[in-house]
Motif scaffolding. Structure first.
Motif, PDB file in Angstrom:
ATOM      1  N   MET A   1       0.826  -1.211   0.000  1.00  0.00           N
ATOM      2  CA  MET A   1       0.000   0.000   0.000  1.00  0.00           C
ATOM      3  C   MET A   1       0.859   1.258   0.000  1.00  0.00           C
ATOM      4  SD  MET A   1      -3.319  -0.876   2.358  1.00  0.00           S
ATOM      5  CE  MET A   1      -2.360  -1.013   3.855  1.00  0.00           C
ATOM      6  N   ILE A   2       1.934   1.259   0.768  1.00  0.00           N
ATOM      7  CA  ILE A   2       2.806   2.439   0.784  1.00  0.00           C
ATOM      8  C   ILE A   2       3.453   2.628  -0.581  1.00  0.00           C
ATOM      9  CG2 ILE A   2       4.945   3.351   1.761  1.00  0.00           C
ATOM     10  CD1 ILE A   2       4.145   2.101   4.428  1.00  0.00           C
ATOM     11  N   THR A   3       3.853   1.520  -1.213  1.00  0.00           N
ATOM     12  CA  THR A   3       4.414   1.616  -2.564  1.00  0.00           C
ATOM     13  C   THR A   3       3.377   2.142  -3.548  1.00  0.00           C
ATOM     14  OG1 THR A   3       5.889  -0.244  -2.096  1.00  0.00           O
ATOM     15  CG2 THR A   3       5.539   0.321  -4.402  1.00  0.00           C
ATOM     16  N   GLU A   4       2.147   1.666  -3.413  1.00  0.00           N
ATOM     17  CA  GLU A   4       1.076   2.123  -4.298  1.00  0.00           C
ATOM     18  C   GLU A   4       0.836   3.621  -4.157  1.00  0.00           C
ATOM     19  OE1 GLU A   4      -3.602   1.057  -5.298  1.00  0.00           O
ATOM     20  OE2 GLU A   4      -2.726   0.499  -3.376  1.00  0.00           O
ATOM     21  N   HIS A   5       0.830   4.109  -2.915  1.00  0.00           N
ATOM     22  CA  HIS A   5       0.612   5.544  -2.700  1.00  0.00           C
ATOM     23  C   HIS A   5       1.787   6.364  -3.235  1.00  0.00           C
ATOM     24  CE1 HIS A   5      -3.108   5.111  -0.623  1.00  0.00           C
ATOM     25  NE2 HIS A   5      -2.594   4.409   0.365  1.00  0.00           N
ATOM     26  N   ALA A   6       2.985   5.829  -3.124  1.00  0.00           N
ATOM     27  CA  ALA A   6       4.141   6.531  -3.685  1.00  0.00           C
ATOM     28  C   ALA A   6       4.032   6.629  -5.207  1.00  0.00           C
ATOM     29  CB  ALA A   6       5.431   5.809  -3.284  1.00  0.00           C
ATOM     30  N   VAL A   7       3.559   5.554  -5.852  1.00  0.00           N
ATOM     31  CA  VAL A   7       3.354   5.582  -7.305  1.00  0.00           C
ATOM     32  C   VAL A   7       2.262   6.580  -7.677  1.00  0.00           C
ATOM     33  CG1 VAL A   7       2.614   4.215  -9.290  1.00  0.00           C
ATOM     34  CG2 VAL A   7       4.188   3.229  -7.610  1.00  0.00           C
ATOM     35  N   ILE A   8       1.176   6.613  -6.902  1.00  0.00           N
ATOM     36  CA  ILE A   8       0.102   7.572  -7.152  1.00  0.00           C
ATOM     37  C   ILE A   8       0.619   9.001  -7.055  1.00  0.00           C
ATOM     38  CG2 ILE A   8      -2.042   8.497  -6.186  1.00  0.00           C
ATOM     39  CD1 ILE A   8      -2.817   5.643  -5.466  1.00  0.00           C
ATOM     40  N   ALA A   9       1.484   9.259  -6.068  1.00  0.00           N
ATOM     41  CA  ALA A   9       2.036  10.604  -5.898  1.00  0.00           C
ATOM     42  C   ALA A   9       2.777  11.062  -7.139  1.00  0.00           C
ATOM     43  CB  ALA A   9       2.958  10.639  -4.679  1.00  0.00           C
ATOM     44  N   VAL A  10       3.510  10.147  -7.774  1.00  0.00           N
ATOM     45  CA  VAL A  10       4.327  10.505  -8.927  1.00  0.00           C
ATOM     46  C   VAL A  10       3.515  10.479 -10.215  1.00  0.00           C
ATOM     47  CG1 VAL A  10       6.347   9.883 -10.296  1.00  0.00           C
ATOM     48  CG2 VAL A  10       6.434   9.694  -7.804  1.00  0.00           C
ATOM     49  N   VAL A  11       2.818   9.378 -10.452  1.00  0.00           N
ATOM     50  CA  VAL A  11       2.153   9.175 -11.737  1.00  0.00           C
ATOM     51  C   VAL A  11       0.910  10.060 -11.876  1.00  0.00           C
ATOM     52  CG1 VAL A  11       1.014   7.484 -13.221  1.00  0.00           C
ATOM     53  CG2 VAL A  11       3.039   6.830 -11.902  1.00  0.00           C
ATOM     54  N   LEU A  12       0.099  10.151 -10.827  1.00  0.00           N
ATOM     55  CA  LEU A  12      -1.138  10.923 -10.899  1.00  0.00           C
ATOM     56  C   LEU A  12      -0.993  12.340 -10.358  1.00  0.00           C
ATOM     57  CD1 LEU A  12      -3.800   8.237  -9.861  1.00  0.00           C
ATOM     58  CD2 LEU A  12      -2.980   8.858 -12.141  1.00  0.00           C
ATOM     59  N   GLY A  13       0.175  12.680  -9.840  1.00  0.00           N
ATOM     60  CA  GLY A  13       0.385  14.040  -9.350  1.00  0.00           C
ATOM     61  C   GLY A  13      -0.431  14.378  -8.119  1.00  0.00           C
ATOM     62  N   LEU A  14      -0.539  13.427  -7.175  1.00  0.00           N
ATOM     63  CA  LEU A  14      -1.289  13.657  -5.933  1.00  0.00           C
ATOM     64  C   LEU A  14      -0.373  13.438  -4.733  1.00  0.00           C
ATOM     65  CD1 LEU A  14      -4.577  11.770  -6.868  1.00  0.00           C
ATOM     66  CD2 LEU A  14      -4.241  14.243  -6.783  1.00  0.00           C
ATOM     67  N   PRO A  15       0.633  14.273  -4.563  1.00  0.00           N
ATOM     68  CA  PRO A  15       1.611  14.018  -3.494  1.00  0.00           C
ATOM     69  C   PRO A  15       1.040  14.156  -2.098  1.00  0.00           C
ATOM     70  CG  PRO A  15       1.999  16.165  -4.497  1.00  0.00           C
ATOM     71  CD  PRO A  15       0.961  15.481  -5.331  1.00  0.00           C
TER      72      PRO A  15
END
Length: 408
Positions: A328-342
């Motif tokens: 889950m933490i990895t998924e949120h890190a990917v979301i921060a970068v790919v979707l621009g939701l830091p």
């Protein structure tokens, strides 16, 4: 004796003798205060359009909505530019103080006031991450989140070390002054009728609790009153920690079950669509690359649903829970970068941190301390700060504002 009675007695002893999860609550304190601070600094040039007089959601519209939902925000006390700047500055300052762990009892209350005031002023401005910060800002007020990794803990440690060396340490003078100033600041809106009965009860109740703590620390001739207050504080802390954990589980469970009902999540294509929205594509080339592999999109879509639905049940198995935490933490890190939701990702990672194992957090604290020592001492190792169990049994909570014998 009945085994059930023995287990019950042990459980009662456990939740009353200590504030559980000191490292987890410290991570939550640091994570959410840092997230909110970074958000405020990032949006500082746009603060007028988001929460100030130039916001599309005007002051009059906000006032009408708040009159119906009775949300708390001190920004509605005045529509002046000066008042808005004061409140925004207060939100930044309280975030810094809570992040550093300086007088966390007072800082957590000010942090809550800043978060609620800005978010309730423009309720349509935030996203899911803001909702999480909104809730956690309230819960943090009731936790003893300054036991480790804070200036309060450092002050407590230095005080005990000085006493162990036989040195005389004067009484704490900053705490009473701080809470005296806050009491005067609270008296003004109280006399002006700005606060509802519920918020008056909460704020004055918190203030009275600290006043009682100071009286007991200064005047009590025996240790029993302090022990009683410690038990009450531990119960409140542990209840708040349980609510935080339950809230995180509820967020994932509801998100997962709602996703199951969506047709796009059922056919495995849900992740494809946000990758092609301009608003969620800060890196168009990266989004196109990820969405070009249909198998990957399907696996990520189904994997997201499975992880969110399953996570609350994995709490009964430590190893599986830790594996899902990493996912889950990895998924949120990917979301921060790919979707621009830091900021959304940081808020969710901070919420996930409440389930991190204590052994890992202690090692993490040791790594950070040694890295800091090497950075500021030219390569020399830094000292790892002691945890709460390494302090003397009678050591008071370092987050309290008034500790006789501690220097500020």
């Amino acid at each position: 004796m009945n085994p059930l009675a023995i287990s019950l007695a042990r459980g009662i002893t456990r939740v009353t003798e200590a504030a559980l999860g000191p490292y987890q609550t410290a991570v939550i304190r640091i994570g959410f205060s840092a997230t909110w601070l970074l958000f405020l600094l990032r949006e500082f040039p746009h603060r007028q359009e988001m929460y100030g007089p130039d916001a599309p959601w005007s002051w009059d519209m906000a006032q009408q909505l708040i009159a119906t939902n009775h949300a708390f925000t001190i920004l509605m006390w005045s529509d002046s530019q000066v008042w808005f700047e004061i409140v925004y500055a207060l939100a930044i300052l309280s975030s810094v103080l809570l992040l550093l762990g300086w007088r966390t009892r007072a800082a957590s209350v000010l942090f809550m006031v800043g978060v609620l005031s800005l978010q309730n002023r423009s309720v349509f401005m935030g996203d899911g991450g803001d909702n999480v910060i909104h809730l956690m800002a309230i819960y943090l007020v009731f936790t003893r989140c300054g036991q480790v990794w804070s200036l309060d803990a450092r002050r407590a440690r230095l005080g005990w070390e000085a006493r162990a060396r036989g040195e005389r340490v004067g009484p704490d003078r900053v705490g009473p002054v701080l809470w005296g100033v806050l009491g005067l600041a609270l008296a003004a809106p109280t006399l002006a009728g700005r606060l509802s009965a519920g918020w008056l009860t909460l704020f004055w109740g918190l203030w009275a609790a600290q006043a009682l703590w100071w009286v007991v620390a200064e005047r009590a001739r025996s240790n029993e009153p302090r022990v009683l207050l410690d038990i009450v504080a531990n119960l409140v802390h542990n209840a708040a920690l349980f609510v935080i954990m339950a809230e995180a589980c509820l967020i994932y469970a509801t998100a997962g079950w709602y996703k199951i009902q969506g047709s796009r999540w059922q056919d495995g294509t849900a992740v494809y669509y946000p990758l092609h929205l301009d608003y969620f594509s800060p890196w168009p080339a990266l989004s196109d690359l990820m969405s070009s592999y249909g198998t990957m999109v399907m696996l990520v879509t189904y994997g997201t649903v499975i992880v969110q639905v399953a996570f609350p049940f994995t709490l009964f198995n430590r190893r599986v829970k830790n594996i899902l935490l990493v996912v889950m933490i990895t998924e949120h890190a990917v979301i921060a970068v790919v979707l621009g939701l830091p900021f959304f990702s940081l808020a969710m990672i901070a919420a996930d941190a409440v389930f991190l194992p204590t052994s890992f957090l202690r090692r993490l604290g040791g790594w950070v301390t040694r890295a800091r020592g090497g950075l500021f001492s030219g390569g020399g190792g830094g000292r790892t700060l002691p945890g709460p169990r390494e302090q003397p049994p009678s050591a008071p909570d370092p987050a309290e504002p008034t500790h006789v014998g501690f220097r500020a």
